[in-house]
Design an enzyme around this catalytic site. Structure first.
Site, mmCIF file in Angstrom:
data_model
loop_
_atom_site.group_PDB
_atom_site.id
_atom_site.type_symbol
_atom_site.label_atom_id
_atom_site.label_comp_id
_atom_site.label_asym_id
_atom_site.label_seq_id
_atom_site.Cartn_x
_atom_site.Cartn_y
_atom_site.Cartn_z
ATOM 1 N N ASP A 86 2.560 -9.387 14.497
ATOM 2 C CA ASP A 86 3.972 -9.241 14.880
ATOM 3 C C ASP A 86 4.056 -8.865 16.348
ATOM 4 O O ASP A 86 3.245 -8.080 16.842
ATOM 5 C CB ASP A 86 4.639 -8.139 14.044
ATOM 6 C CG ASP A 86 4.599 -8.465 12.567
ATOM 7 O OD1 ASP A 86 4.836 -9.634 12.219
ATOM 8 O OD2 ASP A 86 4.319 -7.555 11.764
ATOM 9 N N GLU A 99 -7.785 -0.815 1.931
ATOM 10 C CA GLU A 99 -7.238 -0.936 3.288
ATOM 11 C C GLU A 99 -6.759 0.417 3.797
ATOM 12 O O GLU A 99 -6.125 1.178 3.071
ATOM 13 C CB GLU A 99 -6.053 -1.923 3.296
ATOM 14 C CG GLU A 99 -5.483 -2.098 4.703
ATOM 15 C CD GLU A 99 -4.434 -3.192 4.766
ATOM 16 O OE1 GLU A 99 -4.818 -4.364 4.588
ATOM 17 O OE2 GLU A 99 -3.252 -2.867 4.968
ATOM 18 N N TYR A 120 0.959 -15.174 0.982
ATOM 19 C CA TYR A 120 2.254 -14.589 0.598
ATOM 20 C C TYR A 120 2.787 -15.219 -0.689
ATOM 21 O O TYR A 120 3.528 -16.202 -0.641
ATOM 22 C CB TYR A 120 3.265 -14.773 1.737
ATOM 23 C CG TYR A 120 2.830 -14.082 3.009
ATOM 24 C CD1 TYR A 120 3.195 -12.765 3.269
ATOM 25 C CD2 TYR A 120 1.997 -14.720 3.917
ATOM 26 C CE1 TYR A 120 2.763 -12.110 4.415
ATOM 27 C CE2 TYR A 120 1.546 -14.080 5.064
ATOM 28 C CZ TYR A 120 1.929 -12.778 5.300
ATOM 29 O OH TYR A 120 1.484 -12.136 6.428
ATOM 30 N N ALA A 147 -2.055 -18.075 13.152
ATOM 31 C CA ALA A 147 -3.323 -17.499 12.702
ATOM 32 C C ALA A 147 -4.394 -18.586 12.574
ATOM 33 O O ALA A 147 -5.578 -18.325 12.821
ATOM 34 C CB ALA A 147 -3.138 -16.782 11.368
ATOM 35 N N PHE A 171 9.419 -0.520 3.002
ATOM 36 C CA PHE A 171 8.335 -1.474 3.281
ATOM 37 C C PHE A 171 8.680 -2.853 2.727
ATOM 38 O O PHE A 171 8.470 -3.870 3.371
ATOM 39 C CB PHE A 171 7.038 -1.016 2.600
ATOM 40 C CG PHE A 171 6.211 -0.059 3.393
ATOM 41 C CD1 PHE A 171 6.589 0.361 4.647
ATOM 42 C CD2 PHE A 171 5.021 0.429 2.864
ATOM 43 C CE1 PHE A 171 5.811 1.255 5.376
ATOM 44 C CE2 PHE A 171 4.231 1.320 3.571
ATOM 45 C CZ PHE A 171 4.638 1.728 4.827
ATOM 46 N N SER A 197 -11.690 -3.800 -2.817
ATOM 47 C CA SER A 197 -11.737 -3.405 -1.405
ATOM 48 C C SER A 197 -10.538 -2.518 -1.126
ATOM 49 O O SER A 197 -9.563 -2.511 -1.887
ATOM 50 C CB SER A 197 -11.746 -4.644 -0.502
ATOM 51 O OG SER A 197 -10.695 -5.529 -0.842
ATOM 52 N N LYS A 216 -5.051 -22.547 7.580
ATOM 53 C CA LYS A 216 -6.013 -21.468 7.851
ATOM 54 C C LYS A 216 -7.328 -21.725 7.117
ATOM 55 O O LYS A 216 -8.412 -21.507 7.661
ATOM 56 C CB LYS A 216 -5.408 -20.108 7.459
ATOM 57 C CG LYS A 216 -4.274 -19.672 8.380
ATOM 58 C CD LYS A 216 -3.747 -18.287 8.081
ATOM 59 C CE LYS A 216 -2.784 -18.245 6.934
ATOM 60 N NZ LYS A 216 -2.040 -16.958 6.863
ATOM 61 N N HIS A 234 -7.527 -5.930 -3.809
ATOM 62 C CA HIS A 234 -7.550 -5.273 -2.500
ATOM 63 C C HIS A 234 -6.450 -4.211 -2.513
ATOM 64 O O HIS A 234 -5.264 -4.548 -2.602
ATOM 65 C CB HIS A 234 -7.289 -6.309 -1.406
ATOM 66 C CG HIS A 234 -7.342 -5.758 -0.013
ATOM 67 N ND1 HIS A 234 -8.516 -5.401 0.608
ATOM 68 C CD2 HIS A 234 -6.350 -5.518 0.895
ATOM 69 C CE1 HIS A 234 -8.254 -4.968 1.842
ATOM 70 N NE2 HIS A 234 -6.945 -5.019 2.021
#
Length: 279
Positions: free
Chosen positions: A103, A12, A139, A117, A210, A10, A159, A260
């Protein structure tokens, strides 16, 4: 290294800011669609700041015949606003969401009716049943705001328990971190697939910025090699392609359920990775 071409991948994207950028991005998408992604996701700015751009790109992807997943953050939102926005996505034919806490925009106090979430995931399930396939974030190197690695794993478990179908990780460059994270999550009873997020290496300065912001670790040997290349973009990209190809091969051998790609709205590096991997 050619491998099974049907392996799930996939891509993004993030919303473009100008009409020119939007027109250019159509070509990027078309080049990547040739790899038959399972879906393409579109990010969402802090506090939903890019919502109209996100929904517009999601709609364009759907109209181009590819499944789109809208990122959807809940911080500062009300149940009513979330309900109406999700209905909008449902009416557009969107069947996938990437459900995030999100955020806060700078200068914005903690508000809204969702704290985590997992609250958003539970709300989506209560309101829309199984209509949406819900992705959540994971994470492997620990969320930068987590109190501890254990607390971070418990957040993923919450989640999953709330109804998430699968997770996509923050990018990383250490396959062992992913393997350990998945093992630890499974020991906690997390049964959903955890798909690695893959960041092509395009620009050393941008990657380091980043990574400092997101808590993604760049191993020292990679950081030093990138710094040694200076402004030699061709060498940075060639080195990055080798490093990330090797990472993807390791992840596949570890049993990763898919990949991804964080495309950074470009196609060249992601296509080169797909070529190397036989995808």
């Amino acid at each position: 290294m050619a491998q099974n071409a049907s392996f799930p991948i996939s891509f993004e994207f993030f919303p473009t800011k100008t009409a020119e950028g939007a027109a250019k991005h159509v070509q990027v998408r078309q080049a990547l669609y040739a790899r038959q992604p399972e879906f393409c996701s579109v990010t969402y700015g802090a506090g939903g700041s890019t919502q109209s751009g996100t929904f517009a790109m999601v709609q364009a992807i759907q109209q181009e015949g590819v499944a789109a997943a809208s990122h959807f953050s809940c911080i500062g939102a009300t149940r009513q606003s979330v309900r109406s926005q999700l209905q909008q996505l449902k009416d557009m034919g969107v069947r996938r969401l990437v459900a995030l806490r999100g955020d806060l925009p700078s200068g914005y106090g903690l508000g809204g009716e969702f704290q985590y979430a997992s609250d958003l995931v539970a709300f989506i399930r209560a309101e829309f049943g199984d209509f949406f396939h819900i992705e959540v974030a994971a994470y492997p190197e620990v969320h930068p705001q987590a109190r501890s690695p254990e607390a971070d794993l418990r957040a993923l478990a919450a989640k999953a328990q709330a109804g998430a179908n699968s997770a996509i990780t923050q990018y990383f460059f250490n396959a062992d971190a992913y393997a350990r994270f998945v093992d630890d999550a499974q020991r906690l009873g997390v049964g959903i697939p955890v798909v690695p997020g893959i960041m092509p290496i395009l620009n050393a300065t941008q990657l380091m910025r980043f990574s400092d912001a997101t808590g993604a670790e760049i191993p020292r040997w990679i950081r030093l090699r990138l710094q040694a290349f200076g402004d030699d973009t061709a060498s940075i990209r060639a080195f990055g392609l080798d490093v990330v190809t090797r990472l993807c091969e390791q992840l596949r051998s570890l049993g990763a359920p898919g990949l991804h790609f964080y495309t950074m709205n470009q196609s060249t590096a992601t296509l080169a990775l797909c070529d190397r991997l036989g995808l």
